[in-house]
Write a protein that holds these residues in place. Structure first.
Motif, PDB file in Angstrom:
ATOM      1  N   MET A  34       0.840  -1.183   0.000  1.00 27.03           N
ATOM      2  CA  MET A  34       0.000   0.000   0.000  1.00 27.03           C
ATOM      3  C   MET A  34       0.881   1.242   0.000  1.00 27.03           C
ATOM      4  O   MET A  34       1.977   1.253   0.591  1.00 27.03           O
ATOM      5  N   THR A  35       0.424   2.297  -0.663  1.00 24.91           N
ATOM      6  CA  THR A  35       1.156   3.568  -0.681  1.00 24.91           C
ATOM      7  C   THR A  35       0.231   4.701  -0.249  1.00 24.91           C
ATOM      8  O   THR A  35      -0.997   4.622  -0.390  1.00 24.91           O
ATOM      9  N   PHE A  36       0.825   5.742   0.265  1.00 29.41           N
ATOM     10  CA  PHE A  36       0.046   6.893   0.718  1.00 29.41           C
ATOM     11  C   PHE A  36       0.898   8.142   0.532  1.00 29.41           C
ATOM     12  O   PHE A  36       2.076   8.180   0.907  1.00 29.41           O
ATOM     13  N   ASP A  37       0.301   9.166  -0.061  1.00 27.59           N
ATOM     14  CA  ASP A  37       0.988  10.440  -0.269  1.00 27.59           C
ATOM     15  C   ASP A  37       0.307  11.530   0.557  1.00 27.59           C
ATOM     16  O   ASP A  37      -0.914  11.739   0.449  1.00 27.59           O
ATOM     17  N   LEU A  38       1.100  12.183   1.365  1.00 29.79           N
ATOM     18  CA  LEU A  38       0.619  13.312   2.160  1.00 29.79           C
ATOM     19  C   LEU A  38       1.170  14.587   1.528  1.00 29.79           C
ATOM     20  O   LEU A  38       2.353  14.884   1.644  1.00 29.79           O
ATOM     21  N   PRO A  39       0.322  15.353   0.809  1.00 24.62           N
ATOM     22  CA  PRO A  39       0.822  16.535   0.080  1.00 24.62           C
ATOM     23  C   PRO A  39       1.500  17.562   0.971  1.00 24.62           C
ATOM     24  O   PRO A  39       2.435  18.227   0.555  1.00 24.62           O
ATOM     25  N   LYS A  40       1.008  17.704   2.189  1.00 24.83           N
ATOM     26  CA  LYS A  40       1.609  18.669   3.109  1.00 24.83           C
ATOM     27  C   LYS A  40       1.593  18.093   4.521  1.00 24.83           C
ATOM     28  O   LYS A  40       0.539  17.777   5.061  1.00 24.83           O
ATOM     29  N   VAL A  41       2.777  17.959   5.104  1.00 23.60           N
ATOM     30  CA  VAL A  41       2.885  17.467   6.482  1.00 23.60           C
ATOM     31  C   VAL A  41       2.400  18.559   7.428  1.00 23.60           C
ATOM     32  O   VAL A  41       2.849  19.705   7.355  1.00 23.60           O
ATOM     33  N   THR A  71      -6.959   9.303  17.730  1.00 24.54           N
ATOM     34  CA  THR A  71      -6.930   8.730  16.382  1.00 24.54           C
ATOM     35  C   THR A  71      -7.289   9.809  15.364  1.00 24.54           C
ATOM     36  O   THR A  71      -8.304  10.490  15.520  1.00 24.54           O
ATOM     37  N   PRO A  72      -6.460  10.021  14.342  1.00 26.96           N
ATOM     38  CA  PRO A  72      -6.692  11.124  13.396  1.00 26.96           C
ATOM     39  C   PRO A  72      -7.960  10.934  12.581  1.00 26.96           C
ATOM     40  O   PRO A  72      -8.385   9.818  12.298  1.00 26.96           O
ATOM     41  N   GLU A  73      -8.562  12.048  12.199  1.00 24.80           N
ATOM     42  CA  GLU A  73      -9.752  12.034  11.364  1.00 24.80           C
ATOM     43  C   GLU A  73      -9.455  12.464   9.936  1.00 24.80           C
ATOM     44  O   GLU A  73     -10.312  12.393   9.066  1.00 24.80           O
ATOM     45  N   GLU A  74      -8.240  12.926   9.695  1.00 29.39           N
ATOM     46  CA  GLU A  74      -7.837  13.332   8.350  1.00 29.39           C
ATOM     47  C   GLU A  74      -6.325  13.158   8.204  1.00 29.39           C
ATOM     48  O   GLU A  74      -5.601  13.021   9.189  1.00 29.39           O
ATOM     49  N   ASP A  75      -5.869  13.165   6.970  1.00 24.90           N
ATOM     50  CA  ASP A  75      -4.437  13.055   6.657  1.00 24.90           C
ATOM     51  C   ASP A  75      -3.800  11.826   7.293  1.00 24.90           C
ATOM     52  O   ASP A  75      -2.797  11.912   8.007  1.00 24.90           O
ATOM     53  N   PHE A  76      -4.363  10.658   7.037  1.00 20.08           N
ATOM     54  CA  PHE A  76      -3.824   9.431   7.601  1.00 20.08           C
ATOM     55  C   PHE A  76      -3.808   8.325   6.545  1.00 20.08           C
ATOM     56  O   PHE A  76      -4.535   8.372   5.549  1.00 20.08           O
ATOM     57  N   MET A  77      -2.983   7.333   6.804  1.00 17.09           N
ATOM     58  CA  MET A  77      -2.936   6.117   5.991  1.00 17.09           C
ATOM     59  C   MET A  77      -3.589   5.007   6.804  1.00 17.09           C
ATOM     60  O   MET A  77      -3.224   4.782   7.956  1.00 17.09           O
ATOM     61  N   LEU A  78      -4.565   4.306   6.234  1.00 18.28           N
ATOM     62  CA  LEU A  78      -5.261   3.232   6.933  1.00 18.28           C
ATOM     63  C   LEU A  78      -4.825   1.884   6.362  1.00 18.28           C
ATOM     64  O   LEU A  78      -5.007   1.610   5.178  1.00 18.28           O
ATOM     65  N   VAL A  79      -4.239   1.074   7.230  1.00 21.82           N
ATOM     66  CA  VAL A  79      -3.816  -0.274   6.842  1.00 21.82           C
ATOM     67  C   VAL A  79      -4.810  -1.265   7.449  1.00 21.82           C
ATOM     68  O   VAL A  79      -4.855  -1.428   8.678  1.00 21.82           O
ATOM     69  N   PRO A  80      -5.646  -1.915   6.649  1.00 23.17           N
ATOM     70  CA  PRO A  80      -6.666  -2.829   7.187  1.00 23.17           C
ATOM     71  C   PRO A  80      -6.052  -4.021   7.912  1.00 23.17           C
ATOM     72  O   PRO A  80      -4.926  -4.443   7.630  1.00 23.17           O
TER      73      PRO A  80
END
Length: 311
Positions: free
Chosen positions: A261-268, A278-287
């Motif tokens: 799986m890959t995840f891109d965060l445009p702005k840290v 637990t974050p509600e935005e800007d996160f990577m979810l690994v099932p």
């Protein structure tokens, strides 16, 4: 804002002058004496029942408990603290104190006004400004809180576990070196360089701190374990100010037996203190099914800098 900083605001900005003009008669001569004192807590001048600013007609029961005229009517003249009658005896001393308290205009004009008269002054003040809060000190506190958010020198909290140190983000980097031998604190990263592989536990909350030596910044990868999967997010410990560079982030899982799986965060996101929610935005979810029972999660992380014009 902490209690300490609130008191500092009240002392430094909301310096209240208790101008006490008394007329003394001695040998048939009047001696007008003016004295002043600084009040550090404006809340002491609020009604202890409704918390509105005390004005004229302040009442007290036989035990000395205060109440404004509006509360006396609502309580049917029964003191809520001791049940004695209240609303018949005026507290003349407190009324005199209230009349003597002069609050500086938070808009910046040269006039001062009596405590509790903010709205009346607002109608007369020539400086355009948003509507005043309930008291002048609230407006001052909000202004200082907004400034702290945008100030490069505002304190940032150390991301190491059980560490209460806080300082400017520039000093935080040198402080964090004392934690490098601790678990999850020894990672180093160069923005725009080779990806770094980090190890996180998938069964509980864990975090990994990465040092970006060129800019003296700390990046924190947080892993939040939930029943349906693992949330991974990254933050930069720094205030959100122009002098701090902005970064993007690319994450990918490291597993050989199936596609990653890959995840891109445009702005840290830049934060002064980490959140443990637990974050509600800007996160990577690994099932969970993707982990196949593994207790560890390996991630390949690459941080890149943009806004090249910044230091």
């Amino acid at each position: 804002m902490s209690k300490l900083s609130q008191h500092a605001v009240k002392e430094a900005i909301a310096s209240i002058y208790l101008s006490n003009s008394t007329s003394r008669s001695s040998n048939d001569e009047n001696d007008d004496t003016n004295s002043s004192a600084m009040l550090l807590d404006l809340e002491a001048l609020n009604c202890p029942i409704c918390y509105d600013a005390l004005t004229s007609n302040i009442f007290q029961c036989d035990n000395g408990h205060l109440a404004c005229s509006a509360c006396c009517s609502k309580l049917k003249n029964k003191c809520p603290s001791c049940t004695l009658p209240v609303g018949h005896s005026r507290c003349r001393a407190m009324e005199r104190v209230i009349q003597s308290v002069m609050v500086p205009c938070p808009k910046g004009c040269t006039k001062s006004f009596s405590y509790g008269k903010e709205l009346a002054h607002e109608k007369e003040c020539h400086i355009s400004f948003p509507v005043l809060q309930k008291t002048a000190i609230n407006t001052v506190t909000d202004t200082v809180a907004h400034h702290e958010k945008d100030c490069a020198s505002s304190s940032c909290s150390c991301p190491a576990k059980e560490c209460c140190y806080s300082d400017s983000y520039k000093n935080l980097y040198n402080h964090f070196k004392t934690h490098e031998s601790e678990r999850g604190c020894g990672y180093r990263i160069i923005a725009g360089g080779f990806p770094e592989v980090v190890h996180l536990e998938s069964s509980a909350y864990t975090s990994v701190v990465m040092n970006e030596s060129r800019d003296g910044l700390l990046f924190v990868v947080q892993c939040f374990s939930e029943p349906h999967g693992v949330y991974v997010t990254m933050n930069c410990i720094a205030p959100c100010v122009p002098e701090v560079c902005e970064f993007s982030c690319h994450m990918s899982t490291v597993m050989e037996e199936h596609n990653n799986m890959t995840f891109d965060l445009p702005k840290v996101k830049r934060v002064r203190k980490l959140s443990l929610e637990t974050p509600e935005e800007d996160f990577m979810l690994v099932p969970r099914y993707f982990l196949r029972g593994r207790q560890a999660l390996e991630l390949r992380i690459c941080v890149r800098k943009f806004n090249r014009g910044k230091i």
